[in-house]
Design a protein around this motif. Sequence first.
Motif, mmCIF file in Angstrom:
data_model
loop_
_atom_site.group_PDB
_atom_site.id
_atom_site.type_symbol
_atom_site.label_atom_id
_atom_site.label_comp_id
_atom_site.label_asym_id
_atom_site.label_seq_id
_atom_site.Cartn_x
_atom_site.Cartn_y
_atom_site.Cartn_z
ATOM 1 N N GLN A 41 -33.010 -43.409 -9.607
ATOM 2 C CA GLN A 41 -33.509 -44.441 -8.708
ATOM 3 C C GLN A 41 -33.481 -43.985 -7.257
ATOM 4 N N GLU A 42 -32.643 -43.050 -6.965
ATOM 5 C CA GLU A 42 -32.460 -42.636 -5.588
ATOM 6 C C GLU A 42 -32.793 -41.158 -5.438
ATOM 7 N N ILE A 43 -33.540 -40.835 -4.421
ATOM 8 C CA ILE A 43 -33.891 -39.445 -4.147
ATOM 9 C C ILE A 43 -33.150 -39.027 -2.880
ATOM 10 N N THR A 44 -32.487 -37.891 -2.937
ATOM 11 C CA THR A 44 -31.791 -37.381 -1.763
ATOM 12 C C THR A 44 -32.427 -36.060 -1.343
ATOM 13 N N ALA A 45 -32.543 -35.926 -0.054
ATOM 14 C CA ALA A 45 -33.128 -34.701 0.493
ATOM 15 C C ALA A 45 -32.086 -33.591 0.486
ATOM 16 N N PRO A 46 -32.516 -32.344 0.374
ATOM 17 C CA PRO A 46 -31.568 -31.237 0.377
ATOM 18 C C PRO A 46 -31.073 -30.892 1.788
ATOM 19 N N PHE A 47 -31.433 -31.701 2.782
ATOM 20 C CA PHE A 47 -31.020 -31.444 4.158
ATOM 21 C C PHE A 47 -30.905 -32.775 4.902
ATOM 22 N N ASP A 48 -30.252 -32.762 6.064
ATOM 23 C CA ASP A 48 -30.133 -33.969 6.889
ATOM 24 C C ASP A 48 -31.343 -34.059 7.810
ATOM 25 N N GLY A 49 -31.752 -35.272 8.119
ATOM 26 C CA GLY A 49 -32.871 -35.468 9.015
ATOM 27 C C GLY A 49 -33.421 -36.867 8.899
ATOM 28 N N VAL A 50 -34.527 -37.101 9.586
ATOM 29 C CA VAL A 50 -35.173 -38.393 9.572
ATOM 30 C C VAL A 50 -36.499 -38.270 8.828
ATOM 31 N N ILE A 51 -36.764 -39.204 7.966
ATOM 32 C CA ILE A 51 -38.009 -39.195 7.197
ATOM 33 C C ILE A 51 -39.083 -39.813 8.077
ATOM 34 N N THR A 52 -40.161 -39.071 8.275
ATOM 35 C CA THR A 52 -41.268 -39.567 9.095
ATOM 36 C C THR A 52 -42.460 -39.980 8.248
ATOM 37 N N GLN A 53 -42.553 -39.444 7.051
ATOM 38 C CA GLN A 53 -43.651 -39.785 6.171
ATOM 39 C C GLN A 53 -43.207 -39.603 4.727
ATOM 40 N N LEU A 54 -43.633 -40.537 3.870
ATOM 41 C CA LEU A 54 -43.258 -40.491 2.466
ATOM 42 C C LEU A 54 -44.504 -40.662 1.624
ATOM 43 N N ASN A 55 -44.816 -39.681 0.795
ATOM 44 C CA ASN A 55 -45.987 -39.724 -0.085
ATOM 45 C C ASN A 55 -45.494 -39.754 -1.527
ATOM 46 N N ALA A 56 -45.261 -40.965 -2.042
ATOM 47 C CA ALA A 56 -44.765 -41.102 -3.406
ATOM 48 C C ALA A 56 -45.571 -42.160 -4.142
ATOM 49 N N ILE A 57 -45.653 -41.990 -5.432
ATOM 50 C CA ILE A 57 -46.355 -42.970 -6.267
ATOM 51 C C ILE A 57 -45.325 -43.625 -7.170
#
Length: 57
Positions: A41-57
């Motif tokens: 249910q949860e996706i974690t990025a392999p690095f720290d940062g701010v998400i500016t755009q999300l392209n998911a279906i």
Amino acid sequence: MNEGDELKIRKVNREIKTSQLDLSTQERKISELRERLVSQQEITAPFDGVITQLNAI
């Protein structure tokens, strides 16, 4: 029990057992899919940062 016909009784018993096996297989598949749904249910990025755009279906 169809008029005591032994062959028909055996056939019906086999069909019942086959159906029970199919049901148990489907129950395991549903259980595995539920577990995957909960764990993914949860996706974690392999690095720290701010998400500016999300392209998911």
